[in-house]
Design a protein around this motif. Sequence first.
Motif, mmCIF file in Angstrom:
data_model
loop_
_atom_site.group_PDB
_atom_site.id
_atom_site.type_symbol
_atom_site.label_atom_id
_atom_site.label_comp_id
_atom_site.label_asym_id
_atom_site.label_seq_id
_atom_site.Cartn_x
_atom_site.Cartn_y
_atom_site.Cartn_z
ATOM 1 N N GLN A 85 -6.111 0.305 -6.844
ATOM 2 C CA GLN A 85 -4.846 1.033 -6.714
ATOM 3 C C GLN A 85 -4.905 2.088 -5.612
ATOM 4 O O GLN A 85 -3.960 2.239 -4.834
ATOM 5 C CB GLN A 85 -4.476 1.691 -8.050
ATOM 6 C CG GLN A 85 -3.164 2.470 -8.035
ATOM 7 C CD GLN A 85 -1.960 1.599 -7.739
ATOM 8 O OE1 GLN A 85 -1.935 0.406 -8.045
ATOM 9 N NE2 GLN A 85 -0.927 2.183 -7.138
ATOM 10 N N SER A 86 -6.003 2.803 -5.536
ATOM 11 C CA SER A 86 -6.124 3.826 -4.492
ATOM 12 C C SER A 86 -6.150 3.185 -3.106
ATOM 13 O O SER A 86 -5.574 3.712 -2.150
ATOM 14 C CB SER A 86 -7.385 4.671 -4.712
ATOM 15 O OG SER A 86 -8.547 3.870 -4.668
ATOM 16 N N GLU A 87 -6.825 2.025 -3.000
ATOM 17 C CA GLU A 87 -6.875 1.319 -1.717
ATOM 18 C C GLU A 87 -5.489 0.806 -1.330
ATOM 19 O O GLU A 87 -5.076 0.901 -0.160
ATOM 20 C CB GLU A 87 -7.860 0.149 -1.817
ATOM 21 C CG GLU A 87 -7.974 -0.720 -0.565
ATOM 22 C CD GLU A 87 -8.698 -0.019 0.569
ATOM 23 O OE1 GLU A 87 -8.723 -0.582 1.678
ATOM 24 O OE2 GLU A 87 -9.229 1.105 0.370
ATOM 25 N N MET A 89 -2.496 1.982 -2.276
ATOM 26 C CA MET A 89 -1.630 3.106 -1.898
ATOM 27 C C MET A 89 -2.032 3.690 -0.543
ATOM 28 O O MET A 89 -1.173 4.122 0.234
ATOM 29 C CB MET A 89 -1.673 4.190 -2.971
ATOM 30 C CG MET A 89 -0.819 3.888 -4.189
ATOM 31 S SD MET A 89 0.943 3.634 -3.793
ATOM 32 C CE MET A 89 1.368 5.192 -3.022
ATOM 33 N N HIS A 90 -3.316 3.703 -0.259
ATOM 34 C CA HIS A 90 -3.784 4.190 1.041
ATOM 35 C C HIS A 90 -3.202 3.343 2.169
ATOM 36 O O HIS A 90 -2.717 3.884 3.189
ATOM 37 C CB HIS A 90 -5.310 4.159 1.083
ATOM 38 C CG HIS A 90 -5.890 4.527 2.419
ATOM 39 N ND1 HIS A 90 -5.835 5.813 2.928
ATOM 40 C CD2 HIS A 90 -6.534 3.772 3.353
ATOM 41 C CE1 HIS A 90 -6.416 5.841 4.119
ATOM 42 N NE2 HIS A 90 -6.850 4.626 4.390
ATOM 43 N N GLN A 105 3.510 7.743 -5.402
ATOM 44 C CA GLN A 105 2.991 6.772 -6.358
ATOM 45 C C GLN A 105 3.556 7.051 -7.743
ATOM 46 O O GLN A 105 3.484 8.166 -8.239
ATOM 47 C CB GLN A 105 1.468 6.841 -6.397
ATOM 48 C CG GLN A 105 0.833 5.945 -7.454
ATOM 49 C CD GLN A 105 -0.676 6.033 -7.445
ATOM 50 O OE1 GLN A 105 -1.362 5.194 -6.892
ATOM 51 N NE2 GLN A 105 -1.219 7.070 -8.061
#
Length: 368
Positions: A85-87, A89-90, A105
Amino acid sequence: MNLKSLNGKLLVVVKVGSSFLTSKHNQINKYKLQRIVSQICRLKKSNINVVLVSSGAVVSGMHLSGYSLRPKNIIDLQAIAAIGQSELMHNYSLLFRKEKIITAQILLTPEVLHNRQRYLNARNTILNLLKKNIIPIVNENDTVATDELKFGDNDQLSALVSVLIDAKLLIILSDVEGVYGLEGKIIKKIDEIDENIFGLDKGSGKQTTVGGMTAKFAAAKIAVNAGIAVVIANGSKSDILLKLIESDQAGTWFMPKKNKISGKKRWIAFSCRSRGKIFIDHGAQLAIIQKGKSLLSSGISSIDGNFSQGDLVVICGEQGNQIAKGLVNYSALELEKIKGVKTSKIEHILGYKFYDEVIHRDNLVVLE
């Protein structure tokens, strides 16, 4: 369907599926990501508000963690989703910032939408972000979801988000042109989503994604019943989002119901989880469906479930068919004592009477 004829600023939910975003190497296709972002930015410049519901966290996490196949157990899925998820959104954030657009987000779980106050909080947050010209990017919070709580797929989530914010259109982008009929041709327009439509799903057999056409049909049914148009189209087509706004020539369109409900009743019908069932007699069924009446204790024949006052229950007819949903004024324990009796006798039996109605018409939605 002429979207530009609609009054006010157009509000669109775009759902991007894992099947569309996943490359042949089972990782996120950044080129496709960039194309979608570019189109959304162009829509915003045309005075169209967009909420993006994006899958891809699990696929991103699988690639970073070295998985070639989607894990079967929920613990590994939660861990991979947290990584991915962090990747995801990045990547979105970098692409939107090139267009000088900020993203936010929004991670949701079913229990957020089942709770009325949290539901309103989520709605207000998303609408406030849109007012600030920020693109909300929504995904399921897989990290805390469990098998019992998961939406099951982001198709359903995209439909519930569309209902939540009262969108005019839900665009579901996938790797197919639309819905194929039995003769192998694309169906341009679907007015009624019935068992014949669900029978058209042949399955995809993909090992990295979930969903499929059945999930999309179920999502479309939620949205159209709330008065929201839905289209399923191939996200790989050039400028597909722009073309869908301009005309209905691409993809398969699902026509919205004209008898649109709003506000609290939309939440009751589509987002709130039922806690039990109330079975009613024929007379009570006619009163609710044909006369628009509230449900009284005299029309109740039996109870199923252990629900409390204020919970959502499903109202069923004599044959067990679901006819309505509503927020109940009495608990299951209390209704076992007063079922089948006249309203005037409730206080004598219970020692008190909160309401004359078991479910008031204002808190009741008839199902089609």
